[in-house]
Design a protein around this motif. Structure first.
Motif, PDB file in Angstrom:
ATOM      1  N   SER A  86     125.685  59.817 131.375  1.00 33.65           N
ATOM      2  CA  SER A  86     124.723  58.717 131.478  1.00 33.65           C
ATOM      3  C   SER A  86     123.580  58.802 130.467  1.00 33.65           C
ATOM      4  O   SER A  86     122.867  57.815 130.259  1.00 33.65           O
ATOM      5  N   THR A  87     123.395  59.962 129.844  1.00 36.33           N
ATOM      6  CA  THR A  87     122.268  60.121 128.920  1.00 36.33           C
ATOM      7  C   THR A  87     122.686  60.131 127.457  1.00 36.33           C
ATOM      8  O   THR A  87     121.823  60.247 126.585  1.00 36.33           O
ATOM      9  N   LYS A  93     120.844  54.014 123.969  1.00 40.13           N
ATOM     10  CA  LYS A  93     120.464  54.095 122.554  1.00 40.13           C
ATOM     11  C   LYS A  93     118.984  54.402 122.369  1.00 40.13           C
ATOM     12  O   LYS A  93     118.589  55.051 121.404  1.00 40.13           O
ATOM     13  N   GLU A  94     118.139  53.926 123.256  1.00 43.11           N
ATOM     14  CA  GLU A  94     116.698  54.141 123.125  1.00 43.11           C
ATOM     15  C   GLU A  94     116.254  55.484 123.695  1.00 43.11           C
ATOM     16  O   GLU A  94     115.119  55.918 123.457  1.00 43.11           O
ATOM     17  N   GLY A  95     117.136  56.142 124.437  1.00 43.79           N
ATOM     18  CA  GLY A  95     116.786  57.438 125.017  1.00 43.79           C
ATOM     19  C   GLY A  95     115.646  57.364 126.006  1.00 43.79           C
ATOM     20  O   GLY A  95     114.796  58.256 126.070  1.00 43.79           O
ATOM     21  N   ARG A 200     116.014  67.239 131.192  1.00 39.68           N
ATOM     22  CA  ARG A 200     116.795  66.264 130.424  1.00 39.68           C
ATOM     23  C   ARG A 200     116.353  64.842 130.735  1.00 39.68           C
ATOM     24  O   ARG A 200     116.334  63.973 129.852  1.00 39.68           O
ATOM     25  N   LEU A 201     115.979  64.593 131.986  1.00 40.95           N
ATOM     26  CA  LEU A 201     115.509  63.261 132.371  1.00 40.95           C
ATOM     27  C   LEU A 201     114.058  63.016 131.943  1.00 40.95           C
ATOM     28  O   LEU A 201     113.563  61.897 132.062  1.00 40.95           O
ATOM     29  N   GLY A 221     110.118  56.932 131.403  1.00 44.26           N
ATOM     30  CA  GLY A 221     109.587  57.462 130.148  1.00 44.26           C
ATOM     31  C   GLY A 221     110.705  57.938 129.242  1.00 44.26           C
ATOM     32  O   GLY A 221     111.880  57.631 129.449  1.00 44.26           O
ATOM     33  N   LYS A 222     110.339  58.711 128.244  1.00 44.50           N
ATOM     34  CA  LYS A 222     111.288  59.232 127.270  1.00 44.50           C
ATOM     35  C   LYS A 222     112.131  60.341 127.888  1.00 44.50           C
ATOM     36  O   LYS A 222     111.610  61.201 128.598  1.00 44.50           O
TER      37      LYS A 222
END
Length: 236
Positions: A86-87, A93-95, A200-201, A221-222
Motif C-alpha cells: 500500500s505504500t 505517488k505523492e508518498g 513507515r507511515l 502527513g508525509k
C-alpha cells in the motif's frame, strides 16, 4: 508481609510449554534451545509465537513448523505485506498519508469498508480489557482478523488499477489507518515491528499512545522512509 511490602493485587498462573505435545526433558533431549529458535525466527518472531499460542489456562506445545507458519502468515503476510503493497510509489505517488473525515470517504469505499472500520473500533475496546487480563492470544486473534479484513478490502479494490483520485485516496486512508491502529495496539507484543510500521507511515512518536488508537484520529502527513521489509519470509 514480613518486609512490610504490599501484597500483589494479581498473580499470573500459566501452564507449561511442551515440545510437540511431549514434556521437555534433558533425558529425552527434546529441549528447545532459545538461542537457536531466535536465530531461526528472530526474537520478535519467537516472542509473537509464544504470546499467540501461549494460552495461560493450558499447557502449550511448541512446534518448529507451526512457529514458522505463524510468523510467515501473520507478521510477513498479514501485516508486512499490506504495509509494503500500500505504500509503494506506484500506488501512492505523492508518498502521503491522506487525512480525511470518515464522512468524506468515497461512498462505495466507505460502504465496502464499513465492516473493517467497525472491527478497528471494536479492537481498541477489546484490547484494553484483554491486556488487563493478560490474554495476549485473544488480542492477537482479534487484531489479525482485522488485518485480514483490511487485506481483503485492499485486494478487492485493486488500487493499482484505480484512476479516480478520490477513490484511491479513500482506500489508502482506510488501509493506513487500520495498520496504524493495529500496530499501536500491538506495541506491547511486537514492539520492534510496530515501530517499523509506524515509522513507515510517518506517525510521530508522541502519537502512538492508546488514546491515538482510534480510527480517523490521525492528521496524516508525509510517509516515512522506505526501508524494505521488517522481517523476511522464513524458509524451512
Amino acid at each position: 508481609m514480613a518486609a512490610g511490602l504490599s501484597l500483589p493485587q494479581k498473580v499470573f498462573i500459566h501452564g507449561h510449554w511442551l515440545i510437540d505435545n511431549v514434556k521437555m526433558s534433558k533425558s529425552l533431549g527434546n529441549v528447545v534451545n532459545p538461542s537457536e529458535a531466535i536465530t531461526k525466527f528472530t526474537a520478535e518472531g519467537l516472542r509473537y509465537f509464544l504470546l499467540k499460542h501461549g494460552n495461560p489456562s493450558y499447557d502449550c506445545s511448541f512446534n518448529w513448523n507451526s512457529c514458522l507458519q505463524t510468523i510467515n502468515s501473520d507478521l510477513v503476510n498479514n501485516v508486512g505485506n499490506l504495509l509494503n503493497r500500500s505504500t509503494v510509489e506506484k500506488i501512492n505517488k505523492e508518498g502521503m498519508y491522506p487525512k480525511m473525515e470518515i464522512e468524506d470517504i468515497e461512498a462505495e469505499i466507505r460502504e465496502n469498508a464499513k465492516k473493517l472500520m467497525e472491527m478497528v473500533e471494536e479492537s481498541r475496546e477489546n484490547c484494553v480489557d484483554l491486556y488487563d487480563e493478560m490474554s495476549y492470544f485473544k488480542i492477537i486473534e482479534n487484531l489479525m482478523l482485522t488485518m485480514k479484513e483490511a487485506n481483503r478490502l485492499f485486494q478487492s479494490s485493486q488500487p493499482w488499477k484505480e484512476i479516480d483520485e478520490k477513490r484511491l485516496k479513500s482506500l489508502l486512508f482506510v488501509t493506513y489507518d487500520t495498520i496504524r491502529v493495529v500496530t499501536i495496539l500491538l506495541q506491547p507484543i511486537t514492539p520492534k515491528m510496530a515501530e517499523f510500521c509506524l515509522n513507515r507511515l510517518g506517525v510521530p512518536k508522541n502519537e502512538r499512545n492508546l488514546e491515538n488508537s482510534r480510527f480517523g484520529s490521525y492528521s496524516g502527513g508525509k510517509l516515512g522512509a522506505e526501508r524494505g521489509v521488517f522481517i523476511d519470509r522464513i524458509q524451512k
